[in-house]
Design a protein around this motif. Structure first.
Motif: not given
Length: 155
Positions: A53-65
């Motif tokens: 989940l990106w806001k501009g060039d900032e990574l806000i949240a992540v998961t791996r499947l």
């Protein structure tokens, strides 16, 4: 949500900046904030899809499947769930998990999803449709509990 972008990519599709930001966020959350030295780079990333989940060039949240059979026999898995400290409590963790569940169900059709949830987040995952299984256990010295979300279509 304004100016937010969800990206889902296989490992070999990630560009260098995406990979850097994923590793940076995971280190900041799991190793620095939670004071938990552990081997984050476990080779599972290489076969996983990464939800960002990106806001501009900032990574806000992540998961791996993680595909079935890698973390658990006969289960797909969602792991390395991390939200940037500045955005916690905003609903964005729920957003990235909802997108992750949806992607997992499409990628691994018919497989139930199993996670190893930090114990303090059980209510969060229960609200997303996961059920506790088994007893609490320590993983990297942090209390965890196994949880399963049943697939819409079973194999």
């Amino acid at each position: 949500i304004k100016c937010m972008e969800i990206r889902i990519k296989q490992f070999n599709e990630l560009d260098r900046l995406e990979l850097y930001r994923i590793i940076q966020l995971r280190i900041n959350v799991f190793i620095v904030e939670q004071n938990c030295p552990y081997p984050d780079l476990d080779d599972k990333d290489l076969v996983s899809n990464h939800v960002m989940l990106w806001k501009g060039d900032e990574l806000i949240a992540v998961t791996r499947l993680v595909p079935p059979g890698i973390s658990y026999p006969n289960y797909a898995s969602i792991g390395r769930v991390a939200t940037h400290a500045n955005y916690r409590g905003s609903g964005l963790g729920k957003l990235v998990m909802t997108e992750s569940i949806k992607a997992c169900e499409e990628l691994f059709l018919g497989y139930n999803i199993k996670i190893s949830a930090q114990a303090y987040l059980v209510a969060f995952y229960t609200a997303l449709g996961f059920d506790k299984i088994g007893e609490e256990y320590l993983e990297d010295n942090i209390p965890h509990i196994a949880m399963i979300k049943h697939s819409i279509q079973r194999v």
